[in-house]
Structure formats: C-alpha cells, structure tokens
Design a protein around this motif. Sequence first.
Motif, PDB file in Angstrom:
ATOM      1  N   GLN A 212     -11.934   1.125  13.455  1.00 17.31           N
ATOM      2  CA  GLN A 212     -12.618   1.981  12.944  1.00 17.31           C
ATOM      3  C   GLN A 212     -13.123   1.058  11.949  1.00 17.31           C
ATOM      4  OE1 GLN A 212     -13.584   4.979  12.809  1.00 17.31           O
ATOM      5  NE2 GLN A 212     -11.721   4.629  15.003  1.00 17.31           N
ATOM      6  N   LEU A 213     -13.948   0.659  10.969  1.00 14.92           N
ATOM      7  CA  LEU A 213     -15.300  -0.644  10.415  1.00 14.92           C
ATOM      8  C   LEU A 213     -13.369  -0.657   9.703  1.00 14.92           C
ATOM      9  CD1 LEU A 213     -17.274  -2.196   9.468  1.00 14.92           C
ATOM     10  CD2 LEU A 213     -18.429  -0.574   8.279  1.00 14.92           C
ATOM     11  N   GLU A 214     -13.751  -0.107   8.578  1.00 17.68           N
ATOM     12  CA  GLU A 214     -13.233   0.303   6.905  1.00 17.68           C
ATOM     13  C   GLU A 214     -11.835   0.933   7.163  1.00 17.68           C
ATOM     14  OE1 GLU A 214     -15.765   1.473   3.472  1.00 17.68           O
ATOM     15  OE2 GLU A 214     -17.477   1.689   4.897  1.00 17.68           O
ATOM     16  N   GLY A 215     -11.032   0.088   6.157  1.00 15.58           N
ATOM     17  CA  GLY A 215      -9.894   0.932   5.990  1.00 15.58           C
ATOM     18  C   GLY A 215      -9.535  -0.139   4.434  1.00 15.58           C
ATOM     19  N   VAL A 216      -7.960   0.506   4.226  1.00 14.29           N
ATOM     20  CA  VAL A 216      -7.645  -0.357   2.780  1.00 14.29           C
ATOM     21  C   VAL A 216      -6.213  -0.084   2.565  1.00 14.29           C
ATOM     22  CG1 VAL A 216      -7.401   2.313   1.138  1.00 14.29           C
ATOM     23  CG2 VAL A 216      -7.468  -0.089   0.083  1.00 14.29           C
ATOM     24  N   THR A 217      -5.147  -0.957   1.999  1.00 14.75           N
ATOM     25  CA  THR A 217      -4.258  -1.007   1.756  1.00 14.75           C
ATOM     26  C   THR A 217      -3.480  -0.589   1.079  1.00 14.75           C
ATOM     27  OG1 THR A 217      -3.743  -2.832  -0.019  1.00 14.75           O
ATOM     28  CG2 THR A 217      -4.468  -3.527   2.560  1.00 14.75           C
ATOM     29  N   SER A 218      -2.378  -0.893   1.041  1.00 19.39           N
ATOM     30  CA  SER A 218      -1.969   0.202  -0.101  1.00 19.39           C
ATOM     31  C   SER A 218      -1.632  -0.289  -1.375  1.00 19.39           C
ATOM     32  CB  SER A 218       0.059   0.433   0.947  1.00 19.39           C
ATOM     33  OG  SER A 218       0.821  -0.664   0.956  1.00 19.39           O
TER      34      SER A 218
END
Length: 245
Positions: A212-218
């Motif tokens: 996937q293109l985008e994610g975010v860490t905790s």
Amino acid sequence: MTKKNQKKIAALADIHIRTTDKGRWADCFTEISKKADIMLICGDLTDTGDEDEARVLAEELKSCSIPVIGVLGNHDYEKGRQKLIRQILQENNMIVLDGEGVVIADIGFAGIKGFGGGFDNYMLSMFGENEMKAFVQEAVDESLQLDRALARLDQDNPGIMKIALLHYAPIKETVIGEPEQIYPFLGSSRLVDPLHKRKVYAAFHGHAHAGQLEGVTSGGVKIFNVALPVLNNRDKKNPFYIFEV
C-alpha cells in the motif's frame, strides 16, 4: 515550514535499472525536475546488482536538475558489488546514504537499507540457531545506524525537519497486499524505534511491490511505500509520488 518555504519531494523506489534501459528514464527524471525540488530513490536502483546497470542509471540521472538522494536495496547487493555501485552513483552527483545524513533545503535526510524480521507481535526474536540470531541482528544493526544518522542531524541542526529513506518497510500497513508468508522478508518493526525517538516527520521505502502507498506508525510518523509497481497502479504516466513539506 511556512508556505513560502515549502518544498516538494519526489519519491520512488524499485526502478531496477537494466543495461537495456538506456533512455528509458531520462524523460521521467526531466519531468520530476520540473515538479519537485528534491528526488528520493529508495533502493533497488539496479536489477541484478551490476555496476554496468549503475552506469546506465548514472547516465539517465543527467536529465535530473535537482538533488537526488537514495539508498541501496537488496537487488543492489546481489553480486556483492554494492560499494562499487554506490561509488559510481556518488561520482555522478547522486547522494547514496548508508547510515549517514545530509541536509538539503533545510531538511535533514537520513538513510539506510533496512532489513527484514517481521512486524509487531510477529517479529522474529534473537533466539535459537546462530543463523536466526544473525538475521535478527542485521535488522537491529540497521535500526541503530538509522538512529545514529538521525542523532547527528539533530546535533548539528537542532530542530531540523527530518525525513528517513529506507528500502525495507518499517510497518506492516504498507506491505499489506503481499502474501503474509513473506512479511518477515519485507521489513521489520525494529526500524520504527529511531523514527519515533528522533521525531522523524515522514519516511519512504520500497521493496513491497504489492503493498500500500500510505501508512502511519503508532507514533504518528507518515510512511510511504513508493515501490514502482505501487506507483504505477496509482498513475502510470507519473511513476513518482510528490510530497510537500
């Protein structure tokens, strides 16, 4: 950054340059130069880790009129010629980071290749055979290299915005779409620690072609998987991602 000082960063990865690719990337790099202030290439610069492939990339990069920063990927290590590949590219005005940092346009960039090991509760542990311990240790070492590079940026440039380049993924979210069986070989959550500790603004990686293109860490760090197949699924005419800071 204020609007007046905003910079556009173009990012891509897994371009897998072959010796037959002469002329293939020149137009793309020219277009990127028009749309961005800095270009990032996050690993797998070459297809088989051959220095002749690196020379083709160096020639293609002559079409790029903005600073280019990159890291090596697993394909660049295939023939054990990674040092030669790095040397060829750096002699042709590409900055190739391996545990170092660089400041361009008041933004600090730190880069490593990274390594595998799995994510979250399914991370491999340093237990059992020496071969397993060595596998895990590689991810630990890469994480420490990134931390040191970011720390030096902080020390020399207090308060600077920091962006990390990796080849392997630091979170699971951006590899989703790949077979779960190969997650341990796509990245490691150990790479997240320095991003949080050093308050990195965003990180870019490749390697997970079906991710996937985008994610975010905790901890809220933006993560972008800019592997070429991911970008092509989004826009084949513009196989790069523009990020404004």
